[in-house]
Enzyme design. Structure first.
Site, PDB file in Angstrom:
ATOM      1  N   ASP A 144      18.981  47.291  55.793  1.00  0.00           N
ATOM      2  CA  ASP A 144      18.501  45.956  55.444  1.00  0.00           C
ATOM      3  C   ASP A 144      17.824  46.084  54.072  1.00  0.00           C
ATOM      4  O   ASP A 144      16.643  46.401  53.984  1.00  0.00           O
ATOM      5  CB  ASP A 144      17.503  45.447  56.494  1.00  0.00           C
ATOM      6  CG  ASP A 144      17.006  44.049  56.169  1.00  0.00           C
ATOM      7  OD1 ASP A 144      17.782  43.236  55.642  1.00  0.00           O
ATOM      8  OD2 ASP A 144      15.815  43.781  56.439  1.00  0.00           O
TER       9      ASP A 144
ATOM     10  N   GLU B 202      23.656  44.722  55.383  1.00  0.00           N
ATOM     11  CA  GLU B 202      23.640  43.261  55.343  1.00  0.00           C
ATOM     12  C   GLU B 202      24.315  42.797  54.060  1.00  0.00           C
ATOM     13  O   GLU B 202      24.044  43.307  52.980  1.00  0.00           O
ATOM     14  CB  GLU B 202      22.195  42.758  55.393  1.00  0.00           C
ATOM     15  CG  GLU B 202      22.098  41.260  55.495  1.00  0.00           C
ATOM     16  CD  GLU B 202      20.679  40.793  55.700  1.00  0.00           C
ATOM     17  OE1 GLU B 202      20.319  40.506  56.857  1.00  0.00           O
ATOM     18  OE2 GLU B 202      19.935  40.730  54.709  1.00  0.00           O
TER      19      GLU B 202
ATOM     20  N   ASP C 109      11.797  44.631  59.070  1.00  0.00           N
ATOM     21  CA  ASP C 109      12.823  45.206  58.188  1.00  0.00           C
ATOM     22  C   ASP C 109      13.619  46.297  58.911  1.00  0.00           C
ATOM     23  O   ASP C 109      14.844  46.374  58.780  1.00  0.00           O
ATOM     24  CB  ASP C 109      12.187  45.780  56.921  1.00  0.00           C
ATOM     25  CG  ASP C 109      11.418  44.731  56.138  1.00  0.00           C
ATOM     26  OD1 ASP C 109      12.043  43.767  55.686  1.00  0.00           O
ATOM     27  OD2 ASP C 109      10.185  44.874  56.010  1.00  0.00           O
TER      28      ASP C 109
END
Length: 187
Positions: A14, A74, A146
């Protein structure tokens, strides 16, 4: 690629230029196992270039320590703040560079797909994703958002791989196409 009986270890990422989440998940058969997770916290007080170098060094260490065989990250999404989107792109670029240097294939997933995969809805908030990671992976504590997002990205990839493998098996065993499950590889 690792055989089904040996399992597969995936690094979920991420990206962020202040807080960069990572998570390592292993799947053997249908069982998901949490191996590690964390946040590379580089803060705001350093110039962007120095933060990117810190991310590179820390990510190199994560890969060296945990030896994942694939990476899920992502994908970029459209943000209202162009400057924030550009900084996110820098962090993603560093991640893709580090992973490519390590010989790892990278797969991208949209945030809504990840949320839908782990919570059932593409509009889940960060606390819902973190709570599901605690439950799905049997964690003693809810991970920081996160890191939870990174774990969710790894889980999404492993679930997609499992579905893809099931479809291939069904084709071979049945002689015909049972289902078509789209699974795109990022380049």
């Amino acid at each position: 690629m690792t055989g089904q009986s040996e399992g597969i270890t995936v690094l979920g990422l991420d990206p962020g230029t202040r807080n960069f989440g990572w998570g390592i998940v292993r799947r053997i058969g249908t069982r998901l196992t949490h191996l590690a997770h964390g946040v590379i916290a580089v803060g705001d007080d350093r110039p962007l270039g120095k933060r990117l170098v810190a991310i590179e060094q820390a990510l190199d260490e994560v890969i060296r320590r945990h030896s994942p065989v694939e990476v899920s990250i992502e994908s970029l999404f459209f943000a209202k703040d162009a400057q924030a989107a550009a900084k996110l792109g820098h962090a993603r670029g560093v991640a893709l560079l580090v992973c490519t240097r390590a010989g790892l294939d990278a797969y991208e997933y949209a945030p809504t797909r990840v949320k839908r995969s782990v919570t059932g809805t593409g509009r889940a908030d960060k606390s819902q994703v973190a709570a599901m990671m605690k439950v799905l992976l049997g964690l003693p504590e809810t991970p920081r958002s996160d890191a939870a997002d990174a774990l969710a990205i790894a889980v999404t990839h492993l679930q997609g791989r499992a579905l893809s493998a099931t479809t291939k098996t069904a084709r071979v065993a049945g002689g015909g196409l049972v289902a078509s499950i789209p699974f795109k590889r990022a380049r």
